[in-house]
Enzyme design. Structure first.
Site, PDB file in Angstrom:
ATOM      1  CG  HIS A 195      51.805  45.048  41.603  1.00  0.00           C
ATOM      2  ND1 HIS A 195      50.485  45.044  41.269  1.00  0.00           N
ATOM      3  CD2 HIS A 195      52.479  45.219  40.441  1.00  0.00           C
ATOM      4  CE1 HIS A 195      50.357  45.191  39.958  1.00  0.00           C
ATOM      5  NE2 HIS A 195      51.556  45.286  39.440  1.00  0.00           N
ATOM      6  CE1 TYR A 227      43.532  41.207  45.342  1.00  0.00           C
ATOM      7  CE2 TYR A 227      41.896  39.488  45.031  1.00  0.00           C
ATOM      8  CZ  TYR A 227      43.209  39.908  45.026  1.00  0.00           C
ATOM      9  OH  TYR A 227      44.215  39.001  44.722  1.00  0.00           O
ATOM     10  N   PRO A 231      40.515  31.402  43.936  1.00  0.00           N
ATOM     11  CG  PRO A 231      39.672  32.308  41.963  1.00  0.00           C
ATOM     12  CD  PRO A 231      39.395  31.262  42.993  1.00  0.00           C
ATOM     13  CE  LYS A 234      48.895  33.640  49.452  1.00  0.00           C
ATOM     14  NZ  LYS A 234      49.995  34.507  49.108  1.00  0.00           N
ATOM     15  CE1 TYR A 242      46.363  39.161  47.352  1.00  0.00           C
ATOM     16  CE2 TYR A 242      48.562  39.654  46.531  1.00  0.00           C
ATOM     17  CZ  TYR A 242      47.222  39.443  46.301  1.00  0.00           C
ATOM     18  OH  TYR A 242      46.733  39.490  45.018  1.00  0.00           O
TER      19      TYR A 242
END
Ligand code: APR
Ligand code: PHB
Length: 393
Positions: free
Chosen positions: A75, A204, A295, A299, A387
Site C-alpha cells: 500500500h 481510519y 493498535p 505498530k 506510519y
C-alpha cells in the site's frame, strides 16, 4: 540437572520469538523456542496485519518473504477521514517512496515456523509451567513441562518473547522494574468478513458515533473495526448492528461499503505500556512482553520485530566476539524507538477516537488537530514517516 542445552532459550512463538530464533540461526547461534499454545492455535490467531517497510525488508532479505511478496498487498498510502471527508496520506510523496505491506500476523508466524522447522530448529509447542531461573548468573535455566515430562533447558541467555501476559517480565525484581501505563476508555470490536474490501487502502475514520477502520486481508477478505466501550460484551453486537455502525461511521459521499458474512468477531481493550529496563542479567524482553501500543498506529508486530533485530545483533556480537557492550545497551537502544512509537500510537489514537465524557477543551484541540491534518503537508508527512516506520537501530 539440565537435560537440554542451547545458546539462547526463547519463551514464546509469536513474531518476536520466531524472528529472533530465525535471525540467530542465520548468525550460527543455536536457540530453542518454548510456546505454551499449540502450533495450530498460534497459526490461526487473528491479529494485526500491517508490516512497515523495514519489517518487510527484514523478512524478505532473510529468506522468509516468499509468500509475503506473493500474497501481501503493498500500500502506497492510507486515508484519514473526518466527518465523511477523506484525506490521503501519500507515502510515495511524503515518505520517500517507502510503503507498508498488508499481510496477517498469523501468516508471518506460519512462514517463520515453517522456516525454523525446515532448518532443523527446535520449536516446542504446548509447553506448560515455563519458569526462568538464575537469570543474573552465567548459566540461566528454564524449567518447563512438555509431553507430561519435567524438563530443564540450560542456556547462556533467555529471551522473554512471551507477550504481555507472559512469565518472563515477572522475573525482574520489583525494585529494578519501572512500569509506565495508560489505559484508554475505549476498545475495538474487530471483524473478519468474507467480502471483497470496499477500499484499496486503509481508511481510519473519525465520526461523532466513534472511530471505525476499514482494513483488509486479501481480495476476498475484509478486516474492519469499530470503537466500543472496552467492557462491552460481544453478545450485544449481532452482525446487523456491526454493519449498521460501520455504514454510518465509514460513510463518505460517492462511496459504498459492501457487506458480507462475518467469519470472526471480538472486542479488545486498548492500552499503552512500557517496562524499563527491558533486560536483567542475561534475560532480555522483546515485543509485547516489554511494551504494548494501542493498535491505531499498526505498530505492535513491527515494534516486536525491531526489538529482536537489535537483540539478535547484540547476541551475535557477544557470542562471536565476546563483546557485551551492545548487549548491555540493548534496553537503551530499543527504548528510543519504543517511546517514539508510543508517541505516534498515542497521537493517532487520540486524534481518531471519540473521547468519552467529551471534555470540551480536549475535544476542541482534537478537532483543531484533525483540521491540521487536512490542511498541512508537514503534518501529513509526520504521519507518513512514522506510519511506514523510522529506521531501525
Ligand atoms: N510460556 C510459553 N509461552 C508463552 C507464555 C508462557 N508462560 N506466555 C505467553 N506465551 C506465548 C503466547 O502464547 C504467544 O504465542 O508467547 C507468545 C507471545 O506472542 P505475541 O503475543 O504475538 O507477542 P510478540 O511476539 O511480542 O508479538 C507482538 O503480537 O499481540 C500482538 O499486537 C501485538 O502485533 C503485536 C505482536
Ligand atoms: C488490521 O488490518 O488488522 C489493522 C490495520 C491497521 C491498524 C490496526 C489493525 O491500525
Amino acid at each position: 540437572m539440565a537435560d537440554m542445552e542451547t545458546q539462547v532459550g526463547i519463551v514464546g512463538a509469536g513474531p518476536a520469538g520466531l524472528v529472533l530464533s530465525h535471525l540467530l540461526h542465520l548468525e550460527g547461534i543455536d536457540s530453542v523456542v518454548l510456546e505454551q499454545r499449540s502450533r495450530d492455535y498460534v497459526e490461526s490467531r487473528v491479529r494485526a496485519g500491517v508490516l512497515e517497510q523495514g519489517s518487510t525488508d527484514l523478512l524478505v532479505s532473510t529468506g522468509v518473504g516468499e509468500r509475503l511478496l506473493a500474497e501481501g498487498a503493498v500500500h502506497e498510502g492510507v486515508n484519514l477521514q473526518f466527518d465523511g471527508e477523506r484525506h490521503r496520506i501519500d507515502f510515495t510523496e511524503l515518505a520517500d517512496g517507502r510503503t507498508i505491506t498488508v499481510y496477517g500476523q498469523q501468516e508471518v508466524v506460519k512462514d517463520l515456523i515453517e522456516a525454523r522447522l525446515a532448518a532443523g530448529g527446535t520449536v516446542l509447542f504446548e509447553v506448560d509451567d515455563v519458569e526462568p531461573h538464575d537469570v543474573t548468573g552465567s548459566r540461566p535455566t528454564i524449567t518447563f513441562r512438555h509431553d507430561g515430562t519435567d524438563r530443564e533447558l540450560a542456556c547462556a541467555a533467555i529471551a522473554g518473547c512471551d507477550g504481555f501476559h507472559g512469565v518472563c517480565r515477572g522475573v525482574i525484581p520489583e525494585h529494578v522494574l519501572r512500569e509506565f501505563e495508560r489505559e484508554y476508555p475505549f476498545g475495538w470490536l474487530g471483524i473478519l468478513a468474507a467480502v471483497a474490501p470496499s477500499t484499496h487502502e486503509l481508511i481510519y475514520a473519525f465520526h461523532e458515533r466513534g472511530f471505525a477502520l476499514h482494513s483488509l486481508r486479501s481480495p476476498e477478505i475484509s478486516r474492519l473495526y469499530v470503537q466500543v466501550d472496552p467492557s462491552d460484551d460481544i453478545a450485544n453486537w449481532p452482525d446487523e448492528r456491526i454493519w449498521e455502525e460501520l455504514q454510518l461511521r465509514l460513510a463518505s459521499p460517492g462511496w459504498t461499503l459492501d457487506e458480507g458474512p462475518i467469519m470472526e468477531k471480538g472486542i479488545t481493550a486498548m492500552r499503552s505500556y512500557v517496562c524499563e529496563p527491558m533486560q536483567h542479567g542475561n534475560l532480555f524482553l522483546a515485543g509485547d512482553a516489554a511494551h504494548i501500543v494501542p493498535p491505531t498506529g499498526a505498530k505492535g508486530m513491527n515494534l516486536a520485530i525491531a526489538d529482536v533485530i537489535v537483540l539478535a545483533r547484540a547476541l551475535a556480537s557477544w557470542f562471536t566476539h565476546s563483546t557485551r557492550d551492545e548487549l548491555d545497551r540493548y534496553s537503551q537502544t530499543c527504548l528510543g524507538r519504543v517511546w517514539r512509537v508510543q508517541d505516534f500510537s498515542n497521537t493517532m489514537t487520540e486524534l481518531m477516537h471519540v473521547l468519552p465524557g467529551g471534555d470540551p477543551f480536549a475535544t476542541r484541540v482534537q478537532r483543531a488537530k484533525q483540521r491540521y491534518v487536512a490542511s498541512s503537508v508537514a503534518m501529513r508527512r509526520t504521519i507518513a514517516e512514522n506510519y511506514v516506520g523510522l529506521p531501525i537501530g
